[in-house]
Design an enzyme around this catalytic site. Structure first.
Site, PDB file in Angstrom:
ATOM      1  CD  GLU A 151      -3.071   3.179  -5.326  1.00  0.00           C
ATOM      2  OE1 GLU A 151      -4.096   2.539  -5.631  1.00  0.00           O
ATOM      3  OE2 GLU A 151      -2.091   2.659  -4.819  1.00  0.00           O
TER       4      GLU A 151
ATOM      5  NE  ARG B 263      -4.281  -1.334   0.104  1.00  0.00           N
ATOM      6  CZ  ARG B 263      -4.453  -2.387  -0.699  1.00  0.00           C
ATOM      7  NH1 ARG B 263      -3.489  -2.723  -1.548  1.00  0.00           N
ATOM      8  NH2 ARG B 263      -5.568  -3.085  -0.677  1.00  0.00           N
TER       9      ARG B 263
ATOM     10  CG  HIS C  28      -3.210  -0.722  -6.828  1.00  0.00           C
ATOM     11  ND1 HIS C  28      -3.659  -0.130  -5.672  1.00  0.00           N
ATOM     12  CD2 HIS C  28      -3.171  -2.054  -6.565  1.00  0.00           C
ATOM     13  CE1 HIS C  28      -3.891  -1.065  -4.751  1.00  0.00           C
ATOM     14  NE2 HIS C  28      -3.592  -2.245  -5.276  1.00  0.00           N
TER      15      HIS C  28
HETATM   16  O1  LIG Z   1      -6.426  -6.965  -3.162  1.00  0.00           O
HETATM   17  C1  LIG Z   1      -5.812  -5.933  -2.860  1.00  0.00           C
HETATM   18  O2  LIG Z   1      -5.723  -5.542  -1.676  1.00  0.00           O
HETATM   19  C2  LIG Z   1      -5.195  -5.124  -3.897  1.00  0.00           C
HETATM   20  O3  LIG Z   1      -4.428  -4.255  -3.630  1.00  0.00           O
HETATM   21  C3  LIG Z   1      -5.550  -5.403  -5.310  1.00  0.00           C
HETATM   22  O4  LIG Z   1      -5.165  -6.620  -5.654  1.00  0.00           O
END
Ligand SMILES: O=C(O)C(=O)CO
Length: 354
Positions: A300, A271, A319
């Site tokens: 994002e 993240r 992402h």
């Molecule tokens: O699943 C998640 O948490 C993502 O970041 C996208 O795959």
């Protein structure tokens, strides 16, 4: 906006319908009501449609997220909610949904967009989608690591734009995995899967840190547990794999970068909030570290005017770590099955312990 129309579907035993008829059917139907915040991949939709268990409404776009105001309207009175990671599920939204809401299912492994405290307080069960995306995320992490360390994006740009002169001895040189130390920040399934894929590149040593040692997982990849300081000091490649929590927020900051080697590369596929981006810019632009590969940022999308985009040694992806057709379909199927099981009062396939 045509693309973002709200599609109302009532599923078997009521047949597909739309518009005013649905409204009538909804009033007649005693099936639990579900709201789906995104046009999810077909596998999940098919399961939902074929279940005969719910009537559902869908935000019928994948390109534009449901605007917050509409979301607050659309969730009123629902029994179940299926969301993706762009929706903030907080007290305001749960209040708007009201007391019928019993099950939330997120099509993601990450759950930092959910207020777990508020969900727990209201007795709402929560499903999520770990494991099905591990391979895709690990694969993309390796691709991003190599693209960053071997400067692939810069190289294709040079080739296309006339920068390719004679063969040069040090031009576009990067750093190789052979004989390197790879550090993993947050050792879970994904960290293990990344290490398994990197090992054949002749990595010398794997090290990791976490809130506590994880011997079972570490054994699989022969990784040594070290402190965060040691992880920063020793890693030639630092792969960020931890969840975003209050404890990990901006844990990759100037103090950490100051301890890293100036030949080191950081890769983040977890993240964006785990990294302090101002500090990262400083570390990259002053040569304190050699490069960064980011699949996740704050915010994002990252505005195209963001300073990180000006740096050649920073590779930024939008992402996409889990973005393979098979994985996204598997995520949508798991999220849907979690939701349906939860609504039936049964254990979900993957349920968060609140
Ligand atoms: O699943 C998640 O948490 C993502 O970041 C996208 O795959």
């Amino acid at each position: 906006m045509a693309l973002c129309r709200l599609q109302r579907l009532a599923v078997a035993p009521l047949s597909f319908t739309g518009g005013a008829t649905t409204q009538v059917l909804r009033e007649m139907s005693t099936l639990p009501r579900v709201y789906v915040t995104r046009q999810i991949p077909p596998e999940g939709l098919r399961i939902l449609r074929d279940s005969g268990q719910v009537q559902f409404e869908l935000w019928d776009s994948d390109d534009v997220p449901v605007p917050r105001n509409e979301l607050l309207q659309n969730v009123k009175g629902v029994d179940g909610l299926l969301c993706v990671l762009t929706e903030k599920i907080d007290a305001e939204l749960l209040d708007a949904a009201g007391p019928n809401l019993k099950v939330l299912s997120t099509m993601s492994v990450g759950f930092d967009h959910l207020s777990l405290e508020e969900l727990k307080k209201r007795g709402i069960r929560v499903g999520y989608t770990p494991e099905v995306l591990t391979d895709a995320v690990a694969e993309l992490t390796v691709a991003l690591l190599l693209a960053t360390s071997r400067r692939l994006i810069e190289a294709t740009h040079e080739a296309k734009t006339g920068g390719w002169g004679t063969w040069r001895t040090l031009w576009l040189c990067g750093y190789e995995l052979a004989n390197s130390t790879v550090g993993i920040l947050g050792l879970g399934r994904i960290g293990v899967a990344i290490a398994e894929r990197l090992a054949p590149f002749k990595v010398k040593k794997f090290i990791y840190t976490d809130v506590a040692p994880r011997p079972e997982l570490a054994k699989v990849i022969n990784a040594e547990y070290v402190s965060l300081d040691e992880l920063a000091k020793q890693s030639d490649f630092l792969s960020v794999c931890c969840a975003l929590t209050p404890e990990t927020k901006e844990i990759c900051n100037k103090d950490l970068f100051a301890k890293m080697k100036n030949t080191s590369i950081i890769i983040n596929t977890s993240r964006g909030g785990v990294v302090n981006q101002e500090d990262l810019y400083e570390a990259l632009s002053t040569g304190q570290i050699a490069g960064a590969g980011l699949d996740v940022t704050v915010p994002e999308p990252l505005p195209t005017s963001h300073p990180l985009f000006t740096l050649k040694n920073c590779v930024i992806l939008p992402h996409i770590a889990s973005a393979s057709y098979s994985t996204r379909n598997a995520m949508s199927a798991l999220a849907t099955n979690n939701l349906l099981l939860g609504l039936r009062g049964q254990p979900m396939i993957k349920e968060l312990k609140l």
